[in-house]
Design a protein around this motif. Structure first.
Motif, PDB file in Angstrom:
ATOM      1  N   PHE A   1     -21.840  -1.780  10.069  1.00  0.00           N
ATOM      2  CA  PHE A   1     -20.798  -1.193   9.889  1.00  0.00           C
ATOM      3  C   PHE A   1     -19.568  -0.819   8.306  1.00  0.00           C
ATOM      4  CE2 PHE A   1     -18.475  -4.760  11.292  1.00  0.00           C
ATOM      5  CZ  PHE A   1     -16.908  -4.460  10.482  1.00  0.00           C
ATOM      6  N   LYS A   2     -19.660  -0.421   8.031  1.00  0.00           N
ATOM      7  CA  LYS A   2     -19.141   0.317   6.753  1.00  0.00           C
ATOM      8  C   LYS A   2     -17.270  -0.313   7.011  1.00  0.00           C
ATOM      9  CE  LYS A   2     -22.196   3.092   4.377  1.00  0.00           C
ATOM     10  NZ  LYS A   2     -22.329   4.295   3.576  1.00  0.00           N
ATOM     11  N   ALA A   3     -16.808  -1.049   5.827  1.00  0.00           N
ATOM     12  CA  ALA A   3     -15.674  -0.989   6.045  1.00  0.00           C
ATOM     13  C   ALA A   3     -15.287  -0.675   4.235  1.00  0.00           C
ATOM     14  CB  ALA A   3     -15.451  -2.614   5.508  1.00  0.00           C
ATOM     15  N   ALA A   4     -14.023  -0.589   4.125  1.00  0.00           N
ATOM     16  CA  ALA A   4     -13.177  -0.107   3.392  1.00  0.00           C
ATOM     17  C   ALA A   4     -11.816  -0.913   3.294  1.00  0.00           C
ATOM     18  CB  ALA A   4     -13.773   1.788   3.239  1.00  0.00           C
ATOM     19  N   VAL A   5     -11.392  -1.294   1.540  1.00  0.00           N
ATOM     20  CA  VAL A   5     -10.616  -1.384   0.638  1.00  0.00           C
ATOM     21  C   VAL A   5      -9.585  -0.182   0.261  1.00  0.00           C
ATOM     22  CG1 VAL A   5     -10.787  -4.044   0.757  1.00  0.00           C
ATOM     23  CG2 VAL A   5     -11.591  -2.306  -0.917  1.00  0.00           C
ATOM     24  N   VAL A   6      -8.534   0.070   0.908  1.00  0.00           N
ATOM     25  CA  VAL A   6      -7.557   1.014  -0.173  1.00  0.00           C
ATOM     26  C   VAL A   6      -6.568   0.126  -0.643  1.00  0.00           C
ATOM     27  CG1 VAL A   6      -5.369   2.565   0.541  1.00  0.00           C
ATOM     28  CG2 VAL A   6      -7.824   2.581   1.699  1.00  0.00           C
ATOM     29  N   GLN A   7      -6.453   0.478  -2.208  1.00  0.00           N
ATOM     30  CA  GLN A   7      -5.953   0.483  -3.026  1.00  0.00           C
ATOM     31  C   GLN A   7      -4.669   1.121  -3.093  1.00  0.00           C
ATOM     32  OE1 GLN A   7      -6.978  -2.579  -5.814  1.00  0.00           O
ATOM     33  NE2 GLN A   7      -6.009  -1.234  -7.794  1.00  0.00           N
TER      34      GLN A   7
ATOM     35  N   GLN B   1      -8.793  -0.993   5.088  1.00  0.00           N
ATOM     36  CA  GLN B   1      -7.371  -2.062   5.629  1.00  0.00           C
ATOM     37  C   GLN B   1      -6.710  -1.355   4.924  1.00  0.00           C
ATOM     38  OE1 GLN B   1      -7.085  -5.970   2.890  1.00  0.00           O
ATOM     39  NE2 GLN B   1      -8.767  -5.640   5.124  1.00  0.00           N
ATOM     40  N   THR B   2      -5.603  -0.797   4.443  1.00  0.00           N
ATOM     41  CA  THR B   2      -4.423  -0.886   3.834  1.00  0.00           C
ATOM     42  C   THR B   2      -3.821  -2.072   2.841  1.00  0.00           C
ATOM     43  OG1 THR B   2      -2.776  -0.447   5.101  1.00  0.00           O
ATOM     44  CG2 THR B   2      -4.043   1.885   4.564  1.00  0.00           C
ATOM     45  N   PRO B   3      -2.742  -1.986   1.958  1.00  0.00           N
ATOM     46  CA  PRO B   3      -2.764  -3.627   1.895  1.00  0.00           C
ATOM     47  C   PRO B   3      -1.097  -4.144   2.324  1.00  0.00           C
ATOM     48  CG  PRO B   3      -1.970  -1.762  -0.020  1.00  0.00           C
ATOM     49  CD  PRO B   3      -3.146  -1.447   1.118  1.00  0.00           C
ATOM     50  N   GLU B   4      -1.195  -5.089   1.690  1.00  0.00           N
ATOM     51  CA  GLU B   4       0.632  -6.021   2.619  1.00  0.00           C
ATOM     52  C   GLU B   4       1.628  -4.552   1.578  1.00  0.00           C
ATOM     53  OE1 GLU B   4       2.833  -9.741   1.987  1.00  0.00           O
ATOM     54  OE2 GLU B   4       1.740  -9.164  -0.195  1.00  0.00           O
ATOM     55  N   MET B   5       2.562  -4.461   2.435  1.00  0.00           N
ATOM     56  CA  MET B   5       3.410  -3.587   1.951  1.00  0.00           C
ATOM     57  C   MET B   5       2.814  -2.487   2.157  1.00  0.00           C
ATOM     58  SD  MET B   5       6.383  -5.289   2.787  1.00  0.00           S
ATOM     59  CE  MET B   5       6.326  -6.659   4.121  1.00  0.00           C
ATOM     60  N   THR B   6       2.251  -1.500   2.493  1.00  0.00           N
ATOM     61  CA  THR B   6       1.742  -0.577   2.667  1.00  0.00           C
ATOM     62  C   THR B   6       2.932   0.841   2.683  1.00  0.00           C
ATOM     63  OG1 THR B   6      -0.258  -0.866   3.337  1.00  0.00           O
ATOM     64  CG2 THR B   6       0.634   1.638   3.588  1.00  0.00           C
ATOM     65  N   GLY B   7       3.580   0.165   3.704  1.00  0.00           N
ATOM     66  CA  GLY B   7       4.938   1.120   3.872  1.00  0.00           C
ATOM     67  C   GLY B   7       6.073   1.198   2.665  1.00  0.00           C
ATOM     68  N   ALA B   8       6.822   0.289   2.138  1.00  0.00           N
ATOM     69  CA  ALA B   8       7.389   0.186   1.288  1.00  0.00           C
ATOM     70  C   ALA B   8       7.133  -0.835   0.261  1.00  0.00           C
ATOM     71  CB  ALA B   8       9.089   0.540   1.373  1.00  0.00           C
ATOM     72  N   MET B   9       7.391  -1.538  -1.185  1.00  0.00           N
ATOM     73  CA  MET B   9       7.563  -2.355  -1.798  1.00  0.00           C
ATOM     74  C   MET B   9       9.329  -2.597  -2.074  1.00  0.00           C
ATOM     75  SD  MET B   9       5.146  -3.620  -3.103  1.00  0.00           S
ATOM     76  CE  MET B   9       4.854  -4.630  -4.421  1.00  0.00           C
ATOM     77  N   VAL B  10       9.958  -3.121  -1.809  1.00  0.00           N
ATOM     78  CA  VAL B  10      11.088  -3.598  -1.893  1.00  0.00           C
ATOM     79  C   VAL B  10      11.743  -4.105  -2.218  1.00  0.00           C
ATOM     80  CG1 VAL B  10      13.465  -2.225  -1.174  1.00  0.00           C
ATOM     81  CG2 VAL B  10      11.699  -1.623   0.360  1.00  0.00           C
ATOM     82  N   ARG B  11      12.414  -4.999  -3.115  1.00  0.00           N
ATOM     83  CA  ARG B  11      13.331  -6.024  -3.481  1.00  0.00           C
ATOM     84  C   ARG B  11      14.379  -6.445  -3.281  1.00  0.00           C
ATOM     85  NH1 ARG B  11      11.951  -9.167  -9.002  1.00  0.00           N
ATOM     86  NH2 ARG B  11      11.816 -11.007  -8.612  1.00  0.00           N
ATOM     87  N   GLU B  12      15.488  -5.537  -2.879  1.00  0.00           N
ATOM     88  CA  GLU B  12      16.690  -5.720  -3.309  1.00  0.00           C
ATOM     89  C   GLU B  12      17.370  -5.613  -1.200  1.00  0.00           C
ATOM     90  OE1 GLU B  12      18.513  -6.987  -5.664  1.00  0.00           O
ATOM     91  OE2 GLU B  12      17.426  -6.607  -6.875  1.00  0.00           O
ATOM     92  N   LYS B  13      18.037  -6.727  -1.132  1.00  0.00           N
ATOM     93  CA  LYS B  13      18.457  -6.961   0.086  1.00  0.00           C
ATOM     94  C   LYS B  13      19.292  -5.425   0.836  1.00  0.00           C
ATOM     95  CE  LYS B  13      21.488  -9.592   3.345  1.00  0.00           C
ATOM     96  NZ  LYS B  13      22.039 -10.538   2.847  1.00  0.00           N
TER      97      LYS B  13
END
Length: 288
Positions: free
Chosen positions: A4-10, A40-52
């Motif tokens: 099968f074909k696999a893809a990485v989404v950056q 496959q999408t990356p870690e923290m696809t939904g939002a990159m959020v640092r502050e509490k």
């Protein structure tokens, strides 16, 4: 087992989940248009959020998460396995998990994995991270079936803990997954070599979608999403830190072939560690 074909989404996720979901959709559609049936999408696809305070405002339960809803709709429409590398999910107990979700072509979640190893480090130049302050670590390794191949799930910092991948390989995983948001500093030093090492030592494909570039919350990630074969060769790469897609063919039989040539999974032996102590004696410890 089928090829099968696999893809990485950056991606370069920001702090707006709705906008990130829109960006994800465009890239997933591009990958499916190139023939990928596993994306496959990356870690923290939904939002990159640092502050509490921002995390408290943006993180929601899985059933309310726009990334998950968009992924389920896309997987069903496009007839693909869509692996959300991770998104932040509010658990029933009020704590948050850094959670990966694997969604079937029917739009159903068939596996979830909560990141086990927390990125609690102090880097050079004053860069410091305490992931354990934001997320509750997972406690279980997870494998799942995609088109007849067994996938082992992991997230980012897990890459530095080879025992996780060895456990998954011994459980039959021919494909290991490492969606990530590696910092630029650590990525430049270790990203390629660690991914290739996990592939070689386990005789497995490694698929690793990444975040890349300067993010809204101030962090900078390395990019360079990769697909590596069981012999350690890079099959496909998004060779920069901008959003993009890379696609490669996955033949699970190549994993079996690599393991026949280098049968280290079979050849592993139990052993003890003899640590020398004062007086010429030894302190015995067990290992594997």
């Amino acid at each position: 087992m089928a090829v099968f074909k696999a893809a990485v989404v950056q991606m370069r996720s920001g702090m707006d989940p709705e906008r990130n979901a829109t960006d994800m959709e465009a890239l997933v559609r591009e990958a499916a248009g190139q023939g990928a049936t596993y994306v496959q999408t990356p870690e923290m696809t939904g939002a990159m959020v640092r502050e509490k305070e921002d995390r408290a405002r943006l993180f929601v339960a899985e059933e309310d998460d726009v990334t998950v809803a968009t992924a389920r709709r896309l997987a069903k429409e496009l007839g693909i396995f869509l692996h959300i590398g991770s998104t932040a999910i509010r658990r029933d107990d009020g704590k948050s998990a850094n959670r990966a979700l694997l969604i079937s072509p029917r739009g159903e979640t068939i596996a979830t994995y909560d990141k086990i190893h927390m990125f609690d480090v102090d880097l050079d130049h004053g860069e410091s991270w305490r992931e354990s302050a934001a997320y509750e670590p997972g406690t279980r390794a997870v494998t799942a079936n995609v088109d007849g191949a067994t996938l082992g799930l992991a997230i980012c910092y897990d890459l530095r803990f080879p025992q996780l991948f060895r456990t998954e390989a011994l459980a039959g995983a021919e494909v290991l997954t490492v969606p990530a948001a590696f910092t630029r500093q650590t990525g430049e030093a270790h990203w390629h070599v660690l991914l290739r090492a996990r592939a070689i030592e386990n005789g497995a494909f490694v698929i690793a979608a990444a975040q890349g570039g300067q993010h809204e919350d101030g962090r900078e990630t390395f990019g360079h999403s990769l697909i590596v074969d069981p012999w350690g060769r890079i099959l496909a790469e998004v060779d920069h830190d901008r959003p993009g897609v890379a696609v490669a063919e996955i033949d699970p039989a190549q994993s079996a072939a690599a393991r026949r040539k280098i049968p280290n999974l079979k050849n592993a032996r139990e052993f003890t560690l003899a640590a020398a102590v004062t007086g010429g004696g030894h302190l015995e410890r067990t290992g594997s």
